[in-house]
Design a protein around this motif. Structure first.
Motif, short mmCIF file in Angstrom:
data_model
loop_
_atom_site.label_atom_id
_atom_site.label_comp_id
_atom_site.label_asym_id
_atom_site.label_seq_id
_atom_site.Cartn_x
_atom_site.Cartn_y
_atom_site.Cartn_z
N UNK A 124 31.85 37.94 41.54
CA UNK A 124 33.23 37.55 40.97
C UNK A 124 32.83 37.85 39.45
N UNK A 125 34.15 38.18 38.85
CA UNK A 125 34.16 38.50 37.58
C UNK A 125 34.57 37.20 36.72
N UNK A 126 34.75 36.96 35.44
CA UNK A 126 35.29 35.98 34.70
C UNK A 126 36.49 35.67 35.26
N UNK A 127 37.54 36.47 35.30
CA UNK A 127 38.92 36.36 36.01
C UNK A 127 38.67 35.89 37.33
N UNK A 128 38.14 36.48 38.24
CA UNK A 128 37.64 35.82 39.34
C UNK A 128 37.18 34.61 39.63
N UNK A 129 36.51 34.17 38.67
CA UNK A 129 36.09 32.69 38.83
C UNK A 129 37.22 31.61 38.37
N UNK A 189 37.63 43.73 49.61
CA UNK A 189 36.68 43.57 48.49
C UNK A 189 37.05 44.79 47.38
N UNK A 190 37.37 45.96 48.02
CA UNK A 190 37.90 46.86 47.26
C UNK A 190 39.03 46.39 46.22
N UNK A 191 39.98 45.89 46.99
CA UNK A 191 41.18 45.44 46.43
C UNK A 191 40.90 44.34 45.26
N UNK A 192 39.94 43.30 45.37
CA UNK A 192 39.65 42.39 44.47
C UNK A 192 38.91 43.24 43.27
N UNK A 193 38.24 44.42 43.54
CA UNK A 193 37.55 45.11 42.59
C UNK A 193 38.68 45.73 41.85
N UNK A 194 39.37 46.47 42.45
CA UNK A 194 40.79 47.21 41.69
C UNK A 194 41.24 46.02 40.78
N UNK A 195 41.50 44.82 41.30
CA UNK A 195 42.30 43.63 40.67
C UNK A 195 41.66 43.01 39.48
N UNK A 196 40.20 43.62 39.24
CA UNK A 196 39.48 42.64 38.50
C UNK A 196 38.93 41.47 38.56
#
Length: 62
Positions: A26-31, A1-8
């Motif tokens: 999820x961010x808009x990018x994650x979605x 999860x930290x890596x996903x946070x780091x990557x936006x």
């Protein structure tokens, strides 16, 4: 999860509680990954039995 946070891809919210609590969203990018994940889920549902049989056959050959 930290890596996903780091990557936006995800946002992390920490709450000052006892016990500590953290939520991720999820961010808009994650979605934008959701259609890809849905496609992978559909593909795996279609091919799971074939994949599992290939795995069993490989294990029998060892």
């Amino acid at each position: 999860m930290r890596a996903m946070e780091r990557d936006g891809l995800a946002d992390r919210t920490a709450f000052d509680e006892n016990p500590p609590r953290v939520e991720y969203a999820l961010t808009p990018l994650g979605r934008t990954l959701i259609p890809l994940l849905d496609a992978a889920r559909t593909w795996s549902g279609t091919h799971l039995s074939t994949l599992l049989e290939a795995r069993r056959a490989s294990e029998r050959r060892r």
